[in-house]
Scaffold this active site. Structure first.
Site, PDB file in Angstrom:
ATOM      1  NE  ARG A   1     -42.850 -87.485  95.040  1.00 24.19           N
ATOM      2  CZ  ARG A   1     -41.624 -87.454  95.524  1.00 24.19           C
ATOM      3  NH1 ARG A   1     -41.290 -88.212  96.536  1.00 24.19           N
ATOM      4  NH2 ARG A   1     -40.724 -86.651  95.016  1.00 24.19           N
TER       5      ARG A   1
ATOM      6  CE  LYS B   1     -39.219 -87.272  89.801  1.00 21.08           C
ATOM      7  NZ  LYS B   1     -38.582 -86.306  90.706  1.00 21.08           N
ATOM      8  CG  ASN B   2     -36.097 -84.945  88.308  1.00 23.55           C
ATOM      9  OD1 ASN B   2     -37.199 -84.859  88.856  1.00 23.55           O
ATOM     10  ND2 ASN B   2     -35.122 -85.700  88.779  1.00 23.55           N
TER      11      ASN B   2
ATOM     12  CB  CYS C   1     -37.303 -88.415  98.353  1.00 25.37           C
ATOM     13  SG  CYS C   1     -38.372 -89.291  97.211  1.00 25.37           S
TER      14      CYS C   1
ATOM     15  CG  ASP D   1     -32.161 -89.083  90.917  1.00 24.24           C
ATOM     16  OD1 ASP D   1     -32.027 -88.938  92.131  1.00 24.24           O
ATOM     17  OD2 ASP D   1     -32.532 -88.168  90.161  1.00 24.24           O
TER      18      ASP D   1
ATOM     19  NE  ARG E   1     -33.614 -83.373  98.474  1.00 23.79           N
ATOM     20  CZ  ARG E   1     -34.403 -83.898  97.529  1.00 23.79           C
ATOM     21  NH1 ARG E   1     -35.370 -84.721  97.867  1.00 23.79           N
ATOM     22  NH2 ARG E   1     -34.237 -83.573  96.259  1.00 23.79           N
TER      23      ARG E   1
END
Ligand code: EPU
Length: 417
Positions: A397, A22-23, A116, A305, A121
């Site tokens: 997600r 994903k990232n 999230c 993570d 952030r």
């Protein structure tokens, strides 16, 4: 509402094909609008965050579609440089479109991103770096307007190796005149993956994977085909699930070096692990030992993570484990929910102390965020009876066919939505 229903107590056995990252995909999707050409991506996971990025691309005037794990983008028709609030709020990575739009259009209009809730952030490092490249930025808190008549290469020192700020700066710098040097850059594998894509479209970039990334601006315009790397956090999650449940699992398609710190702690906990070129075999008796202190750090340190899922794996380990979170202020949101399964976890500031218990008991939980939700599912797999996780879509997600992949290994898990 997604409802995950898990009956714990099964061992996990078999082969798991690790999903695409994903990232790594998200910044590459933003980067696909740099070139007026076409991009074909392989191994893109089917996830809600990927959908959100494709919707942003389409809103901007690009053609963007996903068929299974293939994505096709044609960015020639880009007509807009503003992203509406509803699209920005769907995920954190929407902010990476700022650098890409600035490079392609000389302007970007957006609002602070969603994602999230892991504490504050801020995006000050992104904005600071773009300003150093010559962007004028008006940030009212509600709306961010970036404009640049001409971007110029600069030497930029990031005070913290932010993944997103490194990516945004790399993208904007592709259109800057001259050379940009990013010092203190993030070293995550996703940064190297972005460099690979940028090179494929013709940009001159080197150094990704080290703390100094160098971009020579003004070159990338060609069409490209690129394969997304495997997801090291999805692989870590499956490894933690197999370690906690017991059994023997092969994780296929992933580079073991990308999650070696997670494997290190699973080995300490008593798992047998064999790493090969593109796969990892993990065998676990199911009864783990506590491990020494785990401290989350920027790559190549232990990934934040993977912290919630490793915590979930250690809930029944023999002895006391300690986890200290240094990346996000609020990344222990899974703890109150895990305690409801019977876990013994003490929180003091940024540290969590986990005392292994003999058994966990299934109950009803609420997913708090993406990785926290995954941790609840991993814990549910080791609990007696049924665990039900109510989830407003957080887990999907980031995890592709999580229930299907776990079921293929023998887990009793079903997703209703
Ligand atoms: N930070 C600032 N100012 C900035 C940027 C970051 O203070 O301008 C702080 C953040 O508040 C945070 C820390 O720096 O405390 C790390 O943030 P970073 O920018 O490195 O993270 P990110 O780019 O927002 C990416 C991943 C996250 C992952 C982090 C850290 C993506 C889309 N997201 O976020 O992934 O946790 O790096 O590795 O790549 C996830 O997949 O669940 C996830 C949250």
């Amino acid at each position: 509402m997604d409802i995950w229903r898990i009956r714990g107590g099964r061992k996990l056995d078999g082969v798991c094909f690790v999903q695409g990252s994903k990232n790594a995909s998200l910044p590459i999707l933003a980067a696909s609008l740099l070139s007026g050409g076409e991009t074909q991506l392989h191994n893109v996971p089917q996830l809600r965050d990927i959908d959100a990025a494709l919707r942003i691309l389409r809103h901007l005037g690009c053609t963007a579609e996903q068929r299974e794990n293939e994505v096709y983008i044609s960015a020639g028709g880009l007509t807009r440089s503003a992203i509406p609030r509803r699209l920005m709020l769907e995920m954190r990575s929407s902010v990476i479109f700022m650098g890409a739009l600035l490079a392609r259009c000389g302007e970007a209009r957006l609002c602070p991103p969603g994602g999230c809730q892991l504490g504050r952030r801020p995006i000050d490092l992104h904005l600071g770096a773009l300003r150093q490249l010559g962007a004028e930025i008006d940030d009212s808190g509600e709306e961010i307007v970036c404009t640049a008549k001409a971007l110029r290469g600069a030497e930029i020192r990031l005070p913290f190796p932010s993944v997103g700020a490194t990516e945004n700066t790399m993208l904007a710098a592709t259109a800057a005149e001259g050379e940009t040097v990013i010092r203190g850059a993030a070293r995550e594998p996703e940064i190297a993956a972005l460099q690979d894509y940028l090179r494929a479209i013709g940009c001159e970039v080197h150094g990704a994977g080290t703390d100094t990334v160098v971009i020579r601006g003004g070159r990338g315009t060609q069409s490209a085909e690129h394969r997304i790397i495997a997801d090291r956090i999805a692989a870590s999650t499956m490894a933690c699930a197999a370690a906690a449940c017991g059994g023997s699992v092969e994780l296929r398609g992933v580079d073991p070096a990308h999650f070696s710190t997670v494997l290190y702690f699973l080995k300490q906990a008593g798992c047998d692990i064999i790493s090969e070129n593109r796969s990892v075999w993990l065998r676990s008796a199911g009864k783990l030992h506590a491990v020494g202190e785990i401290v989350t750090r920027p790559y190549p340190g232990f990934p934040t993570d993977a912290q919630p899922v490793l915590m979930a794996a250690l809930l029944k380990a023999d002895g006391r484990s300690l986890i200290t979170e240094t990346i996000f202020e609020n990344r222990f949101r899974q703890v109150p929910e895990l305690r409801r399964l019977g876990a013994d976890i003490g929180l003091a500031g940024q540290s969590a102390e986990i005392w292994g218990v003999d058994s966990l008991h299934g109950t009803v939980l609420n997913a708090t965020d993406l990785r926290g939700g995954a941790a609840m599912i991993v814990a549910g797999l080791t609990a007696e009876g049924q665990t039900v996780v109510y989830d407003e879509g957080h887990v999907r997600r980031g995890y592709e066919q999580f229930d299907v992949r776990l079921r293929a290994l023998g887990a009793d898990i079903y997703l209703d939505n």
